[in-house]
Design a protein around this motif. Structure first.
Motif, PDB file in Angstrom:
ATOM      1  N   MET A  23      14.938 -15.589 -12.946  1.00 16.37           N
ATOM      2  CA  MET A  23      14.641 -14.608 -13.992  1.00 16.37           C
ATOM      3  C   MET A  23      14.202 -13.278 -13.378  1.00 16.37           C
ATOM      4  N   GLN A  24      13.707 -13.318 -12.158  1.00 19.81           N
ATOM      5  CA  GLN A  24      13.358 -12.091 -11.440  1.00 19.81           C
ATOM      6  C   GLN A  24      14.577 -11.477 -10.750  1.00 19.81           C
ATOM      7  N   GLY A  25      15.718 -12.146 -10.856  1.00 17.51           N
ATOM      8  CA  GLY A  25      16.931 -11.646 -10.238  1.00 17.51           C
ATOM      9  C   GLY A  25      17.103 -12.065  -8.790  1.00 17.51           C
ATOM     10  N   ARG A  26      16.273 -12.968  -8.331  1.00 17.14           N
ATOM     11  CA  ARG A  26      16.323 -13.437  -6.944  1.00 17.14           C
ATOM     12  C   ARG A  26      17.181 -14.710  -6.886  1.00 17.14           C
ATOM     13  N   MET A  27      18.466 -14.519  -7.139  1.00 20.25           N
ATOM     14  CA  MET A  27      19.374 -15.641  -7.356  1.00 20.25           C
ATOM     15  C   MET A  27      19.588 -16.500  -6.112  1.00 20.25           C
ATOM     16  N   ASP A  28      19.671 -15.886  -4.951  1.00 17.38           N
ATOM     17  CA  ASP A  28      19.854 -16.686  -3.732  1.00 17.38           C
ATOM     18  C   ASP A  28      18.674 -17.623  -3.530  1.00 17.38           C
ATOM     19  N   GLU A  29      17.475 -17.107  -3.723  1.00 15.25           N
ATOM     20  CA  GLU A  29      16.275 -17.928  -3.576  1.00 15.25           C
ATOM     21  C   GLU A  29      16.211 -19.000  -4.664  1.00 15.25           C
ATOM     22  N   ALA A  30      16.631 -18.641  -5.860  1.00 12.02           N
ATOM     23  CA  ALA A  30      16.642 -19.607  -6.964  1.00 12.02           C
ATOM     24  C   ALA A  30      17.579 -20.762  -6.634  1.00 12.02           C
ATOM     25  N   TYR A  31      18.760 -20.426  -6.121  1.00  8.07           N
ATOM     26  CA  TYR A  31      19.717 -21.469  -5.770  1.00  8.07           C
ATOM     27  C   TYR A  31      19.152 -22.405  -4.702  1.00  8.07           C
ATOM     28  N   VAL A  32      18.515 -21.839  -3.702  1.00  7.36           N
ATOM     29  CA  VAL A  32      17.921 -22.661  -2.630  1.00  7.36           C
ATOM     30  C   VAL A  32      16.880 -23.613  -3.226  1.00  7.36           C
ATOM     31  N   ALA A  33      16.059 -23.114  -4.141  1.00  9.58           N
ATOM     32  CA  ALA A  33      15.031 -23.964  -4.765  1.00  9.58           C
ATOM     33  C   ALA A  33      15.676 -25.076  -5.594  1.00  9.58           C
ATOM     34  N   PHE A  34      16.713 -24.744  -6.363  1.00  6.89           N
ATOM     35  CA  PHE A  34      17.410 -25.781  -7.143  1.00  6.89           C
ATOM     36  C   PHE A  34      18.019 -26.823  -6.209  1.00  6.89           C
ATOM     37  N   GLU A  35      18.686 -26.365  -5.144  1.00  6.00           N
ATOM     38  CA  GLU A  35      19.402 -27.287  -4.267  1.00  6.00           C
ATOM     39  C   GLU A  35      18.450 -28.141  -3.425  1.00  6.00           C
ATOM     40  N   GLN A  36      17.217 -27.717  -3.330  1.00  5.47           N
ATOM     41  CA  GLN A  36      16.228 -28.482  -2.571  1.00  5.47           C
ATOM     42  C   GLN A  36      16.012 -29.866  -3.183  1.00  5.47           C
ATOM     43  N   VAL A  37      16.196 -29.980  -4.503  1.00  2.39           N
ATOM     44  CA  VAL A  37      15.890 -31.244  -5.178  1.00  2.39           C
ATOM     45  C   VAL A  37      17.055 -31.795  -6.003  1.00  2.39           C
ATOM     46  N   GLN A  38      18.226 -31.137  -5.921  1.00  8.82           N
ATOM     47  CA  GLN A  38      19.362 -31.581  -6.732  1.00  8.82           C
ATOM     48  C   GLN A  38      20.643 -31.527  -5.917  1.00  8.82           C
ATOM     49  N   PRO A  39      21.632 -32.286  -6.328  1.00 10.48           N
ATOM     50  CA  PRO A  39      22.947 -32.152  -5.700  1.00 10.48           C
ATOM     51  C   PRO A  39      23.525 -30.752  -5.969  1.00 10.48           C
ATOM     52  N   ARG A  40      24.470 -30.344  -5.149  1.00 10.85           N
ATOM     53  CA  ARG A  40      25.020 -28.986  -5.232  1.00 10.85           C
ATOM     54  C   ARG A  40      25.563 -28.645  -6.625  1.00 10.85           C
ATOM     55  N   ALA A  41      26.318 -29.544  -7.227  1.00  8.44           N
ATOM     56  CA  ALA A  41      26.898 -29.254  -8.547  1.00  8.44           C
ATOM     57  C   ALA A  41      25.804 -29.005  -9.579  1.00  8.44           C
ATOM     58  N   ALA A  42      24.765 -29.811  -9.554  1.00  4.25           N
ATOM     59  CA  ALA A  42      23.659 -29.630 -10.508  1.00  4.25           C
ATOM     60  C   ALA A  42      22.916 -28.330 -10.241  1.00  4.25           C
ATOM     61  N   ALA A  43      22.729 -27.983  -8.962  1.00  2.00           N
ATOM     62  CA  ALA A  43      22.053 -26.730  -8.621  1.00  2.00           C
ATOM     63  C   ALA A  43      22.852 -25.538  -9.142  1.00  2.00           C
ATOM     64  N   LEU A  44      24.159 -25.572  -8.977  1.00  2.00           N
ATOM     65  CA  LEU A  44      25.013 -24.486  -9.474  1.00  2.00           C
ATOM     66  C   LEU A  44      25.008 -24.428 -11.001  1.00  2.00           C
ATOM     67  N   LYS A  45      25.023 -25.590 -11.621  1.00  2.00           N
ATOM     68  CA  LYS A  45      24.968 -25.649 -13.089  1.00  2.00           C
ATOM     69  C   LYS A  45      23.660 -25.035 -13.589  1.00  2.00           C
ATOM     70  N   ASN A  46      22.560 -25.342 -12.929  1.00  2.00           N
ATOM     71  CA  ASN A  46      21.272 -24.773 -13.336  1.00  2.00           C
ATOM     72  C   ASN A  46      21.211 -23.274 -13.064  1.00  2.00           C
ATOM     73  N   LEU A  47      21.819 -22.837 -11.979  1.00  2.00           N
ATOM     74  CA  LEU A  47      21.870 -21.404 -11.707  1.00  2.00           C
ATOM     75  C   LEU A  47      22.688 -20.698 -12.787  1.00  2.00           C
ATOM     76  N   SER A  48      23.732 -21.350 -13.244  1.00  2.00           N
ATOM     77  CA  SER A  48      24.521 -20.806 -14.345  1.00  2.00           C
ATOM     78  C   SER A  48      23.645 -20.608 -15.581  1.00  2.00           C
ATOM     79  N   TYR A  49      22.782 -21.573 -15.845  1.00  2.00           N
ATOM     80  CA  TYR A  49      21.857 -21.463 -16.979  1.00  2.00           C
ATOM     81  C   TYR A  49      20.973 -20.219 -16.838  1.00  2.00           C
ATOM     82  N   VAL A  50      20.480 -19.969 -15.631  1.00  2.00           N
ATOM     83  CA  VAL A  50      19.637 -18.790 -15.401  1.00  2.00           C
ATOM     84  C   VAL A  50      20.432 -17.516 -15.681  1.00  2.00           C
TER      85      VAL A  50
END
Length: 87
Positions: A23-50
């Protein structure tokens, strides 16, 4: 961040941090945080939500398409397709 220092695999803390970063526009960092605890497809799906929450429909659709390449069973929501102007 403190919760993740204690437990790097804390799913809720990682997801919440990713949402805030995104939400702060720090998408690369957001993706890294999502992928830390989820498979890649789920991390990308959640980034899409953002991206959707930010009104960035083209970027949201791009993320969903990347996620679909990783997981071909993933269906792109029709409302996202419509909103991105691809229907």
């Amino acid at each position: 961040q403190l919760a993740l220092q204690t437990d790097p695999q804390h799913v809720r803390a990682a997801n919440n941090l990713a949402l805030v970063l995104g939400m702060q526009g720090r998408m690369d960092e957001a993706y890294v945080a999502f992928e830390q605890v989820q498979p890649r497809a789920a991390a990308l799906k959640n980034l899409s939500y953002v991206y959707q929450q930010r009104g960035e429909w083209t970027e949201a659709l791009d993320c969903y398409r990347l996620a679909q390449q990783v997981d071909p069973n993933l269906q792109i929501p029709p409302q996202l397709l419509a909103r991105a102007g691809t229907l």
